[in-house]
Design an enzyme around this catalytic site. Structure first.
Site, PDB file in Angstrom:
ATOM      1  N   SER A  33       0.857  -1.183   0.000  1.00 41.45           N
ATOM      2  CA  SER A  33       0.000   0.000   0.000  1.00 41.45           C
ATOM      3  C   SER A  33       0.896   1.237   0.000  1.00 41.45           C
ATOM      4  CB  SER A  33      -0.885  -0.005   1.252  1.00 41.45           C
ATOM      5  OG  SER A  33      -1.670   1.161   1.316  1.00 41.45           O
ATOM      6  N   ALA A  35       2.819   2.105  -2.484  1.00 45.14           N
ATOM      7  CA  ALA A  35       4.000   1.901  -3.332  1.00 45.14           C
ATOM      8  C   ALA A  35       3.928   2.711  -4.621  1.00 45.14           C
ATOM      9  CB  ALA A  35       4.168   0.416  -3.653  1.00 45.14           C
ATOM     10  N   SER A 105      -2.078  -7.727  -3.677  1.00 46.98           N
ATOM     11  CA  SER A 105      -1.899  -9.159  -3.982  1.00 46.98           C
ATOM     12  C   SER A 105      -0.633  -9.698  -3.317  1.00 46.98           C
ATOM     13  CB  SER A 105      -1.883  -9.397  -5.497  1.00 46.98           C
ATOM     14  OG  SER A 105      -1.096  -8.461  -6.201  1.00 46.98           O
TER      15      SER A 105
END
Length: 205
Positions: A33, A35, A105
């Site tokens: 999160s 990134a 993911s």
């Protein structure tokens, strides 16, 4: 399930792709999160769209407003969230689109399961490898602060692991360089593998 038979349509992926003048593919952006997955995927989609490509961006937050709004954030629900997204992406690629998906993911098993749904060369894993320290500094949604306080459980990178890809097609750290150069790297890769033909690549220069 034994009474359910796949119906073969007269118009296939190749015909749809030919009509659109492009090679369909799924670019799967994975990373922590903050990134920069959605920002990078969005910038690439804008560049492709303006050059005449038929695209669609599937975003981790957006699908939870509809397709996956019945799901929470347990391990089982997160797995189901990605399973649904993978199936939708498969349909979109079959429709001849260039699909971009931006999802944390966190596990290799999840990502490999989605990859297995696609023919060789139609799944491109993009690891947005921005370090945790940078993601936490950015914290655009305030999620890391909440996770550090214990207000969010199973938060990837803090209380739940992130398994970095072992052999992603591309790795981009958004804390290095600017957005334009990062998009350029993606475009150059797509051109090199034939997703973007040389004529259309000129429009992206």
């Amino acid at each position: 399930m034994s009474n359910i038979v796949w119906h073969q349509h007269s118009v296939d992926q190749a015909a749809r792709a030919k009509l659109k003048g492009q090679n369909p593919v799924l670019l799967w952006f994975t990373g922590l999160s903050g990134a920069g997955k959605s920002t990078l995927a969005g910038a690439l989609e804008r560049a492709l769209f303006e050059a005449g490509f038929h695209t669609y961006l599937l975003d981790g937050d957006n699908v939870r407003h509809g397709l996956c709004k019945d799901l929470g954030f347990s391990v089982a629900d997160r797995d189901e969230n990605l399973r649904r997204v993978g199936e939708v992406a498969k349909l979109m690629v079959d429709a001849g689109l260039v699909v971009l998906s931006a999802f944390i993911s966190p596990t290799r098993e999840e990502r490999d399961s989605i990859r297995a749904r696609f023919p060789e060369g139609q799944f491109i894993e993009v690891h947005v490898s921005t370090p945790l320290s940078i993601c936490e500094q950015r914290d655009p949604k305030g999620l890391y602060v909440k996770a550090r306080r214990g207000e969010i459980s199973n938060f990837t990178g803090i209380s739940s692991p992130y398994e970095a890809p072992l052999s992603a097609e591309l790795t981009i750290d958004t804390s290095k360089g600017d957005l334009a150069s990062q998009v350029r790297a993606l475009i150059d890769y797509l051109t090199a593998i034939g997703v973007i033909n040389p004529d259309k690549a000129k429009a992206l220069a």
